[in-house]
Scaffold this motif. Structure first.
Motif, PDB file in Angstrom:
ATOM      1  N   GLN A  65       3.153  17.933 -17.069  1.00 27.40           N
ATOM      2  CA  GLN A  65       3.094  16.686 -16.309  1.00 27.40           C
ATOM      3  C   GLN A  65       4.426  16.531 -15.585  1.00 27.40           C
ATOM      4  O   GLN A  65       5.364  15.955 -16.101  1.00 27.40           O
ATOM      5  CB  GLN A  65       2.822  15.514 -17.264  1.00 27.40           C
ATOM      6  CG  GLN A  65       2.539  14.200 -16.578  1.00 27.40           C
ATOM      7  CD  GLN A  65       1.283  14.249 -15.719  1.00 27.40           C
ATOM      8  OE1 GLN A  65       0.193  14.537 -16.223  1.00 27.40           O
ATOM      9  NE2 GLN A  65       1.421  14.001 -14.423  1.00 27.40           N
ATOM     10  N   HIS A  66       4.475  17.091 -14.377  1.00 29.61           N
ATOM     11  CA  HIS A  66       5.721  17.094 -13.610  1.00 29.61           C
ATOM     12  C   HIS A  66       5.896  15.739 -12.931  1.00 29.61           C
ATOM     13  O   HIS A  66       4.957  15.224 -12.320  1.00 29.61           O
ATOM     14  CB  HIS A  66       5.659  18.223 -12.567  1.00 29.61           C
ATOM     15  CG  HIS A  66       6.969  18.534 -11.917  1.00 29.61           C
ATOM     16  ND1 HIS A  66       7.569  17.690 -11.011  1.00 29.61           N
ATOM     17  CD2 HIS A  66       7.801  19.605 -12.049  1.00 29.61           C
ATOM     18  CE1 HIS A  66       8.705  18.221 -10.609  1.00 29.61           C
ATOM     19  NE2 HIS A  66       8.869  19.375 -11.222  1.00 29.61           N
ATOM     20  N   PRO A  67       7.098  15.140 -13.038  1.00 31.77           N
ATOM     21  CA  PRO A  67       7.298  13.787 -12.517  1.00 31.77           C
ATOM     22  C   PRO A  67       7.032  13.668 -11.008  1.00 31.77           C
ATOM     23  O   PRO A  67       6.586  12.615 -10.554  1.00 31.77           O
ATOM     24  CB  PRO A  67       8.762  13.477 -12.843  1.00 31.77           C
ATOM     25  CG  PRO A  67       9.373  14.759 -13.280  1.00 31.77           C
ATOM     26  CD  PRO A  67       8.269  15.646 -13.742  1.00 31.77           C
ATOM     27  N   GLU A  68       7.300  14.700 -10.243  1.00 32.56           N
ATOM     28  CA  GLU A  68       7.033  14.617  -8.799  1.00 32.56           C
ATOM     29  C   GLU A  68       5.795  15.403  -8.366  1.00 32.56           C
ATOM     30  O   GLU A  68       5.075  14.997  -7.471  1.00 32.56           O
ATOM     31  CB  GLU A  68       8.224  15.135  -7.979  1.00 32.56           C
ATOM     32  CG  GLU A  68       9.446  14.232  -8.007  1.00 32.56           C
ATOM     33  CD  GLU A  68      10.621  14.919  -8.672  1.00 32.56           C
ATOM     34  OE1 GLU A  68      10.773  16.139  -8.478  1.00 32.56           O
ATOM     35  OE2 GLU A  68      11.374  14.239  -9.404  1.00 32.56           O
ATOM     36  N   ARG A  69       5.565  16.539  -9.008  1.00 29.26           N
ATOM     37  CA  ARG A  69       4.517  17.425  -8.503  1.00 29.26           C
ATOM     38  C   ARG A  69       3.163  17.221  -9.178  1.00 29.26           C
ATOM     39  O   ARG A  69       2.188  17.864  -8.824  1.00 29.26           O
ATOM     40  CB  ARG A  69       4.963  18.884  -8.650  1.00 29.26           C
ATOM     41  CG  ARG A  69       6.207  19.198  -7.805  1.00 29.26           C
ATOM     42  CD  ARG A  69       6.808  20.539  -8.145  1.00 29.26           C
ATOM     43  NE  ARG A  69       5.882  21.638  -7.875  1.00 29.26           N
ATOM     44  CZ  ARG A  69       5.995  22.858  -8.391  1.00 29.26           C
ATOM     45  NH1 ARG A  69       6.977  23.134  -9.222  1.00 29.26           N
ATOM     46  NH2 ARG A  69       5.137  23.794  -8.096  1.00 29.26           N
TER      47      ARG A  69
END
Ligand code: C2E
Ligand code: MG
Ligand code: MG
Ligand code: MG
Length: 285
Positions: A65-69
């Motif tokens: 769960q990537h904060p931007e991607r």
């Protein structure tokens, strides 16, 4: 030795070659943060018994769960993780989180629910792997007999001696062993009756090729016949269509897994599915 080898032996290497070095540095830094900040998630894909149409197992599949991607798939970060040895820490987290979560469902009454976890080559090749795994399971209170580890043929062939030692140890503790993506690796079938293998997972490329009378169907038939002779359980991977399901239903395949029954999803969604076991998961032929 190519350390960045992926499950196909070359695809991870290829994809990593195309990432330029600044991008790699960013990804590596992000991945270290992901590991320490707990951005990695385990999603579960149901494995469904063909006969009863019930969920009997769950395969743990890592997500980031990537904060931007947003939500990243293994192909986006496992190649780099394998090259940098971050794979060990990731694998450790996946195994721990999956055993804790699924262990609760087992304790809550799904006694026979099986958890399948993919292992990377570095894990299986580590001489202390079994010892550490068993102490981890004890700590969590997860029954070893409910655990199935998935490895590919390439992992076995790469270090036959160490890997067969580890597999015998694991099997001795009651852990099940599955060969993932069966039929796609470079291997000899010889290991099948020398090693404690319990399950063959037919690669989805063969399942996608199913259409009565064609080559895909022939290969699937042959794998199932061989597995029956060797008393191995068979899981068909990547079942996407009713036609594929219908075909497999007339065969002696044991379990099916694929988008037709559900994608990998977060634990709370799977817990709901398990709570509705009485509902048919997919209509039968
Ligand atoms: P795999 O173990 O063969 O897992 C099956 C892959 O096929 C998963 O992709 C799953 O989402 C996908 N899949 C399932 N059903 C279908 C279908 O009906 N159609 C299609 N087209 N695909 C389907 P995912 O999650 O992207 O994982 C890719 C690979 O990454 C896995 O292949 C496994 O080799 C590796 N992997 C995933 N999680 C872990 C992990 O925690 N540790 C290690 N070492 N490897 C992992
Ligand atoms: Mg797998
Ligand atoms: Mg698989
Ligand atoms: Mg597979």
């Amino acid at each position: 030795q190519v350390k960045s080898r992926g499950k196909d032996g070359y695809c991870f290497f290829d994809s990593s070659m195309t990432v330029d070095s600044s991008e790699r540095l960013t990804l590596e830094r992000d991945l270290r943060r992901a590991i320490s900040e707990g951005e990695l998630r385990v999603h579960y894909q149901p494995q469904v018994c063909l006969r009863t149409r019930r969920i009997t197992g769950l395969e743990a599949l890592v997500r980031w769960q990537h904060p931007e991607r947003g939500l990243l798939l293994p192909a986006d970060f496992l190649p780099l993780a394998s090259e940098t040895n971050l794979i060990s820490e990731i694998s450790h987290q996946v195994l721990k989180n999956a055993c804790e979560e699924v262990g609760q469902w087992i304790a809550a009454g799904h006694q026979d629910l099986r958890l399948a976890v993919n292992l990377s080559p570095v894990q299986v090749e580590h001489p202390l792997f079994t010892e550490r795994l068993m102490s981890q399971l004890r700590q969590i209170g997860f029954p070893p007999a409910n655990l199935e580890i998935e490895i590919t043929e390439n992992v076995i062939m790469n270090d036959l001696e160490q890997v067969s030692h580890t597999l015998r140890e694991l099997a001795g503790h009651g852990v099940r062993i599955a060969i993932d993506d069966f039929g796609t690796g470079y291997s000899s079938l010889n290991y099948l009756h020398h090693l404690p293998i319990h399950t063959l997972k037919i690669d989805r490329s063969f399942v996608h090729g199913i259409r009565s009378g064609n080559d895909g169907a022939c290969i699937v038939n042959a794998i199932i016949a061989m597995a029956q002779g060797l008393k191995l359980e068979i899981v068909a991977e990547g079942v996407e269509t009713q036609d594929q399901l219908d075909y497999l239903s007339t065969s002696d395949c044991d379990l099916v897994q694929g988008f037709l029954f559900g994608r990998a999803q977060p634990g709370y969604r799977v817990a709901e599915l398990l709570g509705h076991q009485a509902l048919p998961i997919a209509s039968s032929a």
